[in-house]
Design an enzyme around this catalytic site. Structure first.
Site, PDB file in Angstrom:
ATOM      1  N   SER A   1       0.874  -1.173   0.000  1.00  0.00           N
ATOM      2  CA  SER A   1       0.000   0.000   0.000  1.00  0.00           C
ATOM      3  C   SER A   1       0.909   1.221   0.000  1.00  0.00           C
ATOM      4  O   SER A   1       2.105   1.102   0.326  1.00  0.00           O
ATOM      5  CB  SER A   1      -0.847  -0.030   1.280  1.00  0.00           C
TER       6      SER A   1
ATOM      7  N   TYR B   1      -2.252  -1.421  10.392  1.00  0.00           N
ATOM      8  CA  TYR B   1      -2.182  -1.576   8.931  1.00  0.00           C
ATOM      9  C   TYR B   1      -0.875  -0.982   8.402  1.00  0.00           C
ATOM     10  O   TYR B   1      -0.160  -1.605   7.613  1.00  0.00           O
ATOM     11  CB  TYR B   1      -3.400  -0.880   8.319  1.00  0.00           C
TER      12      TYR B   1
HETATM   13  P1  NAD Z   1     -11.542  -6.447   0.042  1.00  0.00           P
HETATM   14  O1  NAD Z   1     -12.034  -6.324   1.440  1.00  0.00           O
HETATM   15  O2  NAD Z   1     -12.441  -6.114  -1.086  1.00  0.00           O
HETATM   16  O3  NAD Z   1     -10.965  -7.909  -0.211  1.00  0.00           O
HETATM   17  C1  NAD Z   1     -10.128  -8.529   0.725  1.00  0.00           C
HETATM   18  C2  NAD Z   1     -10.273 -10.020   0.574  1.00  0.00           C
HETATM   19  O4  NAD Z   1      -9.369 -10.640   1.518  1.00  0.00           O
HETATM   20  C3  NAD Z   1     -11.690 -10.519   0.911  1.00  0.00           C
HETATM   21  O5  NAD Z   1     -12.143 -11.388  -0.100  1.00  0.00           O
HETATM   22  C4  NAD Z   1     -11.497 -11.229   2.248  1.00  0.00           C
HETATM   23  O6  NAD Z   1     -12.384 -12.332   2.444  1.00  0.00           O
HETATM   24  C5  NAD Z   1     -10.058 -11.707   2.133  1.00  0.00           C
HETATM   25  N1  NAD Z   1      -9.475 -12.004   3.447  1.00  0.00           N
HETATM   26  C6  NAD Z   1      -9.535 -11.270   4.587  1.00  0.00           C
HETATM   27  N2  NAD Z   1      -8.915 -11.929   5.584  1.00  0.00           N
HETATM   28  C7  NAD Z   1      -8.456 -13.085   5.066  1.00  0.00           C
HETATM   29  C8  NAD Z   1      -7.734 -14.190   5.601  1.00  0.00           C
HETATM   30  N3  NAD Z   1      -7.388 -14.243   6.898  1.00  0.00           N
HETATM   31  N4  NAD Z   1      -7.417 -15.216   4.770  1.00  0.00           N
HETATM   32  C9  NAD Z   1      -7.778 -15.171   3.470  1.00  0.00           C
HETATM   33  N5  NAD Z   1      -8.476 -14.181   2.904  1.00  0.00           N
HETATM   34  C10 NAD Z   1      -8.804 -13.148   3.708  1.00  0.00           C
HETATM   35  O7  NAD Z   1     -10.215  -5.553   0.006  1.00  0.00           O
HETATM   36  P2  NAD Z   1      -9.302  -5.027  -1.198  1.00  0.00           P
HETATM   37  O8  NAD Z   1      -9.407  -3.558  -1.206  1.00  0.00           O
HETATM   38  O9  NAD Z   1      -9.529  -5.811  -2.437  1.00  0.00           O
HETATM   39  O10 NAD Z   1      -7.866  -5.363  -0.568  1.00  0.00           O
HETATM   40  C11 NAD Z   1      -6.981  -6.333  -1.110  1.00  0.00           C
HETATM   41  C12 NAD Z   1      -5.572  -5.972  -0.685  1.00  0.00           C
HETATM   42  O11 NAD Z   1      -5.226  -4.692  -1.230  1.00  0.00           O
HETATM   43  C13 NAD Z   1      -5.395  -5.844   0.832  1.00  0.00           C
HETATM   44  O12 NAD Z   1      -4.158  -6.395   1.215  1.00  0.00           O
HETATM   45  C14 NAD Z   1      -5.401  -4.345   1.049  1.00  0.00           C
HETATM   46  O13 NAD Z   1      -4.700  -3.984   2.205  1.00  0.00           O
HETATM   47  C15 NAD Z   1      -4.696  -3.889  -0.209  1.00  0.00           C
HETATM   48  N6  NAD Z   1      -4.916  -2.490  -0.512  1.00  0.00           N
HETATM   49  C16 NAD Z   1      -6.177  -2.011  -0.741  1.00  0.00           C
HETATM   50  C17 NAD Z   1      -6.343  -0.679  -1.013  1.00  0.00           C
HETATM   51  C18 NAD Z   1      -7.710  -0.086  -1.263  1.00  0.00           C
HETATM   52  O14 NAD Z   1      -7.809   1.145  -1.291  1.00  0.00           O
HETATM   53  N7  NAD Z   1      -8.740  -0.876  -1.455  1.00  0.00           N
HETATM   54  C19 NAD Z   1      -5.241   0.182  -1.056  1.00  0.00           C
HETATM   55  C20 NAD Z   1      -3.985  -0.335  -0.813  1.00  0.00           C
HETATM   56  C21 NAD Z   1      -3.830  -1.670  -0.548  1.00  0.00           C
END
Ligand code: NAD
Length: 259
Positions: A141, A154
């Protein structure tokens, strides 16, 4: 087809960024294992890839469960012979100032991002080292590189993933393994949708102000990054032909963070 004959496992791929990566990987010719907590979301994502002509399997995997991670990678190896690309993407968020943060909430966030990334890395490297190498991708991130208030576990865990990515790049080189970390800005997935009212409450401002003045304030154009942007970068990194590109953090954030 940039990923023909490659096998990939993506954690947290039932929805959001992980799902978009799995879908684009499949369109680029890879066989993809969709790993997620819930059987329903992993199966639904895998079925929709198969319906579009791709090859996909669903794996129920909690990345904080050592046995579940090892079992999932074994299942992939039994069916497809081993993994070439692993994406440690599963993630959760928790909004609280440090002085009010419960230890259980700190541990939960660090466990999913950092300890989960370690377990996925170890299982993947064992298969990659036994084969012809591969690529590790981490979903970091902008918070791998800088901090925001209310997100201390985080921010700490995402900084830790950057360190893990770099260590794997150093160790993996002699085994033909490259390792890179993608650092997105805000992407409008369920993870972010949930934070908008939470941050509005904590900061005492409207949801619109959270989007405009907190999330997108420092971007060059006030735009969210999209899941498609992240998936495109993931394909590019996975398909890169040499170890010239390893140990790197690539920021994709509409200019929020410039390194
Ligand atoms: P999201 O909540 O849409 O998806 C996250 C997924 O991870 C879900 O399907 C959830 O079931 C799964 N998950 C959670 N805990 C878990 C576990 N213990 N084991 C297996 N699966 C698990 O979120 P997203 O925005 O798609 O995030 C995906 C990644 O991108 C994350 O690591 C997040 O930190 C990172 N990220 C997101 C953003 C953003 O703005 N959305 C920005 C930077 C980084």
């Amino acid at each position: 087809m940039r990923l023909e004959n490659r096998t990939a496992l993506i954690t947290g791929a039932g929805r959001g960024i992980g799902r978009a990566i799995a879908e684009l990987f499949a369109r680029e010719g890879a066989r993809v294992a969709i790993a997620d907590l819930s059987h329903d979301s992993a199966s639904e994502a895998a079925e929709s890839i198969r319906a579009a002509g791709g090859e996909a399997m669903a794996l129920v995997m909690d990345v904080t469960d050592e046995q579940a991670v090892d079992d999932g990678f074994s299942q992939l190896a039994d069916q497809w012979g081993g993994v070439d690309i692993a994406v440690a993407n599963a993630g959760v968020q928790h909004i609280d100032p440090v002085h009010k943060l419960a230890y259980a909430d700190w541990r939960k966030v660090v466990d999913v991002h950092l300890n989960g990334a370690f377990l996925v890395t170890r299982a993947a490297l064992n298969q990659m080292y036994a084969g012809t190498g591969g690529t590790m991708l981490y979903m970091g991130s902008v918070h791998s590189l800088e901090a925001s208030p209310l997100k201390s576990p985080y921010v700490a865990a995402k900084h830790g993933m950057l360190g893990l990515c770099r260590a794997v790049a150093k160790e993996g080189a002699e085994h033909g393994v490259r390792s890179n970390i993608i650092c997105p800005g805000f992407v409008r997935t369920p993870l972010v949708e949930k934070q908008i009212p939470e941050q509005a409450k904590e900061l005492g401002i409207s949801e619109e102000e959270v989007i405009r003045n907190v999330m997108l304030k420092n971007t060059v154009d006030g735009e969210f990054t999209t899941v498609e942007d992240i998936a495109e970068l993931a394909v590019h990194l996975a398909a890169f032909p040499s170890a010239a590109l390893t140990g790197q953090s690539i920021v994709v954030s509409h200019g929020w963070h410039m390194q």
